[in-house]
Scaffold this active site. Structure first.
Site, PDB file in Angstrom:
ATOM      1  N   ASP A 105      43.640  47.652  35.182  1.00 63.05           N
ATOM      2  CA  ASP A 105      43.692  46.856  33.952  1.00 63.05           C
ATOM      3  C   ASP A 105      42.828  47.448  32.847  1.00 63.05           C
ATOM      4  O   ASP A 105      43.011  47.145  31.676  1.00 63.05           O
ATOM      5  CB  ASP A 105      43.196  45.429  34.214  1.00 63.05           C
ATOM      6  CG  ASP A 105      44.010  44.753  35.287  1.00 63.05           C
ATOM      7  OD1 ASP A 105      45.246  44.837  35.196  1.00 63.05           O
ATOM      8  OD2 ASP A 105      43.416  44.160  36.203  1.00 63.05           O
ATOM      9  N   HIS A 143      37.669  45.652  42.175  1.00 60.06           N
ATOM     10  CA  HIS A 143      38.968  45.164  42.647  1.00 60.06           C
ATOM     11  C   HIS A 143      38.797  44.494  43.993  1.00 60.06           C
ATOM     12  O   HIS A 143      37.953  44.906  44.793  1.00 60.06           O
ATOM     13  CB  HIS A 143      39.962  46.330  42.764  1.00 60.06           C
ATOM     14  CG  HIS A 143      41.375  45.880  42.928  1.00 60.06           C
ATOM     15  ND1 HIS A 143      41.899  45.523  44.154  1.00 60.06           N
ATOM     16  CD2 HIS A 143      42.367  45.708  42.028  1.00 60.06           C
ATOM     17  CE1 HIS A 143      43.163  45.161  43.995  1.00 60.06           C
ATOM     18  NE2 HIS A 143      43.470  45.259  42.716  1.00 60.06           N
TER      19      HIS A 143
END
Ligand code: MLT
Length: 430
Positions: free
Chosen positions: A365, A307
């Protein structure tokens, strides 16, 4: 004495005030830099640039902390509802029972959309992606509420647009799916709560009785809460930037939806499922794909890992992984091959030096698509679900930007093109 930084340029010293947030984050205030020195700062992708001061969401990427208005995401995901979190983000405090009932009732009352919206659906080619329809129709709401275009709306008028947007996005989102499937569009049901009503509009048929599954309703609530805000991410920055030009709430959110659609942003959960399905189709040998991801000569990359701001773990992923386990077990899908592949990939990444060194751990996700798939949401709707969840964050950030009377966003650049040259007539060009 107030803290400041000293910048020395050509032997001359300039003082840059230091701004400190409530969580002791620090920034150099460069607001007067160009006026004083003639220099600007250059920061592609804004990795080191605070675009605004905001009191909505706190995120500590090193420690894996995420809080909305001070409340830890873990507590909100466990104890709150999506509508309560929306109120918290937009109005800055947890609502009293009366405030929550009123907010919820107002949203429920506005879920119907103008009948002409149905006609607009007919104009989209059948291959149109649901995100394209969603962003177009959210922008088209300005046509039904032209007064929303005014830059001088009162707080009450802004509240009405907030309610309308929160209400109508779920109807429009469900209809994008129904329209793509060629199914009749279901009208909202005002006896249902927000998530139940959305699921009803998505999955029911006029010919059959629709039974809501409380486990699915609560999984959806959790997913939407986890996605509700994430400070100055790409789509939120878009909403604020567009809004800073005094664009309407609908127009600004529509722009945010387009930013979210990008595969590097909200489109990532769709890519994760597509990757897991490709691995499954290939025989399910996860080690082979882990090796491919590590091979510098192979273009394959593991989707849903790492991320931009979380450096150790994504707190949302921890919650969502458990939610995925719970939902799939509750639905009797615990042996789902996709879940098995996902867990093997996660295990490989968490124990392999290559991934550890690069801080590639599963992000939000990675598991959200598995839950969406388990509850029957089709892959091309995953990003729409993200938009539904992110809406309160976009609204809160747009409203904060307006209330703080922030100036229009206008970044500078460092020009790297040709210097001045004379126009050459076409017959003299080589
Ligand atoms: C988000 O929730 O918006 C994503 O994790 C992306 C980001 O924060 O940059």
């Amino acid at each position: 004495m107030a803290e400041s930084a000293e910048l020395i340029l050509d032997g001359k010293s300039y003082s840059l005030p230091v701004i400190e947030g409530t969580e002791q984050e620090k920034a150099f205030d460069i607001g007067k830099l160009r006026d004083q020195t003639g220099y600007v700062t250059l920061d592609s992708g804004y990795k080191n640039t605070g675009a605004t001061k905001s009191a909505i969401t706190f995120l500590d990427g090193e420690e894996g902390i995420l809080r909305y208005r001070g409340y830890p995401i873990e507590q909100l995901a466990e104890k709150s509802s999506f509508i309560e979190v929306a109120y918290l983000l937009i109005y800055g405090k947890l609502p009293t029972k009366a405030e929550l009932d009123n907010f919820s009732e107002q949203i429920t009352k506005h879920t119907l959309v103008h009948e002409d919206v149905r006609k607009i659906f007919d104009g989209f080619p059948s291959a149109t992606h649901p995100m394209a329809i969603l962003s177009s129709l959210i922008c088209a709401l300005t046509g039904f509420y032209p007064e929303s275009l005014s830059p001088n709306l009162s707080a009450e008028e802004i509240d009405l647009n907030v309610i309308r947007l929160m209400a109508k996005i779920s109807t429009i989102a469900a209809w994008t799916y129904k329209n793509n499937m060629g199914h009749p569009l279901n009208y909202p049901r005002n006896d249902l709560d927000y998530c139940s009503n959305f699921l009803y509009m998505m999955f029911s048929f006029p010919t059959e009785k629709y039974e809501l599954d409380s486990r699915i309703v609560s999984a959806l609530n959790k997913l939407l809460i986890l996605h509700a805000d994430h400070e100055q991410n790409c789509s939120t920055s878009t909403v604020r930037l567009v809004g800073s030009a005094n664009a309407s709430l609908y127009g600004s959110v529509s722009a945010g939806i387009n930013a979210l659609w990008g595969p590097l942003h909200g489109g990532a959960n769709q890519e994760v499922i597509e990757m897991l399905e490709a691995i499954q189709k290939d025989g399910g040998n996860t080690q082979k794909w882990v090796d491919k991801a590590k091979d510098p000569n192979d273009s394959f990359r593991l989707m849903g890992f790492g991320h931009r701001v979380y450096k150790n773990f994504d707190p949302r992923a921890t919650i969502i992984k458990k939610a995925a386990d719970d939902v799939l077990t509750a639905l009797g899908l615990e042996d789902s091959p996709l879940l098995k592949i996902a867990k093997e990939l996660e295990q490989a990444a968490l124990t392999d030096e290559y991934f550890i060194k690069r801080k590639l751990y599963p992000n939000v996700d990675f598991y959200s698509g598995i839950i969406y798939k388990a509850i029957g949401i089709p892959t091309e709707m995953f990003t729409v679900m993200f938009a539904l969840g992110r809406l309160p964050g976009w609204i809160a950030q747009w409203k904060e930007m307006r209330e703080n009377k922030e100036p229009i966003g206008r970044p500078r650049q460092i020009y790297t093109g040709e210097t001045e040259r004379d126009y050459v007539s076409i017959d003299a060009r080589s």
